[in-house]
Design a protein around this motif. Structure first.
Motif, PDB file in Angstrom:
ATOM      1  N   TYR A  33      50.467 -39.421 -30.027  1.00 23.07           N
ATOM      2  CA  TYR A  33      50.079 -40.823 -30.149  1.00 23.07           C
ATOM      3  C   TYR A  33      50.972 -41.707 -29.306  1.00 23.07           C
ATOM      4  CZ  TYR A  33      47.130 -39.457 -34.011  1.00 23.07           C
ATOM      5  OH  TYR A  33      46.157 -38.877 -34.765  1.00 23.07           O
ATOM      6  N   LYS A  34      50.352 -42.656 -28.610  1.00 19.28           N
ATOM      7  CA  LYS A  34      51.122 -43.573 -27.781  1.00 19.28           C
ATOM      8  C   LYS A  34      51.973 -44.494 -28.648  1.00 19.28           C
ATOM      9  CE  LYS A  34      47.450 -47.013 -27.359  1.00 19.28           C
ATOM     10  NZ  LYS A  34      46.641 -47.770 -26.410  1.00 19.28           N
ATOM     11  N   ASP A  70      51.418 -49.927 -25.755  1.00 17.89           N
ATOM     12  CA  ASP A  70      50.041 -50.151 -25.314  1.00 17.89           C
ATOM     13  C   ASP A  70      49.759 -49.557 -23.946  1.00 17.89           C
ATOM     14  OD1 ASP A  70      49.287 -51.399 -27.636  1.00 17.89           O
ATOM     15  OD2 ASP A  70      49.592 -53.427 -26.873  1.00 17.89           O
ATOM     16  N   GLU A  71      50.739 -49.550 -23.053  1.00 18.98           N
ATOM     17  CA  GLU A  71      50.497 -49.048 -21.700  1.00 18.98           C
ATOM     18  C   GLU A  71      50.535 -47.523 -21.606  1.00 18.98           C
ATOM     19  OE1 GLU A  71      54.904 -50.236 -21.900  1.00 18.98           O
ATOM     20  OE2 GLU A  71      53.038 -51.173 -22.501  1.00 18.98           O
ATOM     21  N   LEU A 113      49.454 -43.496 -22.858  1.00 22.46           N
ATOM     22  CA  LEU A 113      48.230 -42.762 -23.185  1.00 22.46           C
ATOM     23  C   LEU A 113      48.383 -42.014 -24.500  1.00 22.46           C
ATOM     24  CD1 LEU A 113      47.520 -40.877 -19.840  1.00 22.46           C
ATOM     25  CD2 LEU A 113      46.207 -42.771 -20.755  1.00 22.46           C
ATOM     26  N   ASN A 114      47.299 -41.875 -25.224  1.00 21.27           N
ATOM     27  CA  ASN A 114      47.215 -40.884 -26.288  1.00 21.27           C
ATOM     28  C   ASN A 114      46.827 -39.573 -25.608  1.00 21.27           C
ATOM     29  OD1 ASN A 114      47.374 -42.573 -28.792  1.00 21.27           O
ATOM     30  ND2 ASN A 114      45.606 -43.542 -27.855  1.00 21.27           N
ATOM     31  N   TYR A 140      39.641 -37.419 -31.480  1.00 18.43           N
ATOM     32  CA  TYR A 140      40.220 -38.704 -31.090  1.00 18.43           C
ATOM     33  C   TYR A 140      39.830 -39.857 -32.012  1.00 18.43           C
ATOM     34  CZ  TYR A 140      35.574 -38.494 -29.101  1.00 18.43           C
ATOM     35  OH  TYR A 140      34.224 -38.300 -28.945  1.00 18.43           O
ATOM     36  N   GLU A 145      42.852 -45.180 -30.312  1.00 20.54           N
ATOM     37  CA  GLU A 145      42.144 -46.254 -29.649  1.00 20.54           C
ATOM     38  C   GLU A 145      42.753 -46.476 -28.280  1.00 20.54           C
ATOM     39  OE1 GLU A 145      41.034 -50.781 -30.701  1.00 20.54           O
ATOM     40  OE2 GLU A 145      40.688 -49.274 -32.257  1.00 20.54           O
ATOM     41  N   GLY A 146      41.909 -46.829 -27.319  1.00 20.20           N
ATOM     42  CA  GLY A 146      42.372 -47.042 -25.955  1.00 20.20           C
ATOM     43  C   GLY A 146      42.161 -45.797 -25.116  1.00 20.20           C
ATOM     44  N   GLU A 147      42.982 -45.634 -24.084  1.00 22.46           N
ATOM     45  CA  GLU A 147      42.834 -44.509 -23.171  1.00 22.46           C
ATOM     46  C   GLU A 147      43.411 -43.233 -23.792  1.00 22.46           C
ATOM     47  OE1 GLU A 147      42.830 -44.199 -18.388  1.00 22.46           O
ATOM     48  OE2 GLU A 147      44.527 -45.204 -19.301  1.00 22.46           O
ATOM     49  N   GLU A 160      38.007 -43.519 -22.603  1.00 24.50           N
ATOM     50  CA  GLU A 160      38.367 -44.774 -23.243  1.00 24.50           C
ATOM     51  C   GLU A 160      37.723 -44.751 -24.627  1.00 24.50           C
ATOM     52  OE1 GLU A 160      40.449 -48.308 -23.325  1.00 24.50           O
ATOM     53  OE2 GLU A 160      40.348 -47.002 -21.581  1.00 24.50           O
ATOM     54  N   HIS A 164      36.776 -46.446 -28.180  1.00 20.98           N
ATOM     55  CA  HIS A 164      36.531 -47.680 -28.932  1.00 20.98           C
ATOM     56  C   HIS A 164      35.847 -47.288 -30.227  1.00 20.98           C
ATOM     57  CE1 HIS A 164      37.481 -49.955 -25.330  1.00 20.98           C
ATOM     58  NE2 HIS A 164      36.684 -49.151 -24.673  1.00 20.98           N
TER      59      HIS A 164
END
Length: 93
Positions: free
Chosen positions: A15-16, A19-20, A22-23, A60, A64-66, A87, A89
């Protein structure tokens, strides 16, 4: 052991923290079907199956996110690694 997510458990889920970042979800496959050295066809197929498993079982769903999906197939010292960026959502679930 990783907690269950989607309809199963991935081999590794990272897990990231920012925010910048990646998971990452990693699924391993070991080729047990008579892999022939210098013929990576079976390993590529197994790595592809690992990616399909991640997507089919939706590992996944709590991310959330990339997200980088990684399929790794190996047999002794030989390996193939395939990856895909998606990505994620809420409406993807």
């Amino acid at each position: 052991s990783n907690k269950e997510r989607g309809t199963g458990r991935p081999d590794i889920a990272i897990y990231k923290k920012k925010d910048e970042d990646l998971n990452v979800i990693i699924e391993y496959k070991h080729d047990k079907n008579g892999y022939v050295k210098n013929d990576s066809t079976d390993l590529i197929a197994d790595a592809t199956d690992a990616l399909k498993q991640i997507k089919n079982k939706k590992y996944y769903t709590d991310m959330e996110g990339e997200v980088m999906l990684v399929g790794i197939a190996h047999n002794k010292k030989e390996a193939e690694v395939l990856y895909e960026l998606i990505e994620v959502h809420e409406d993807l679930y």
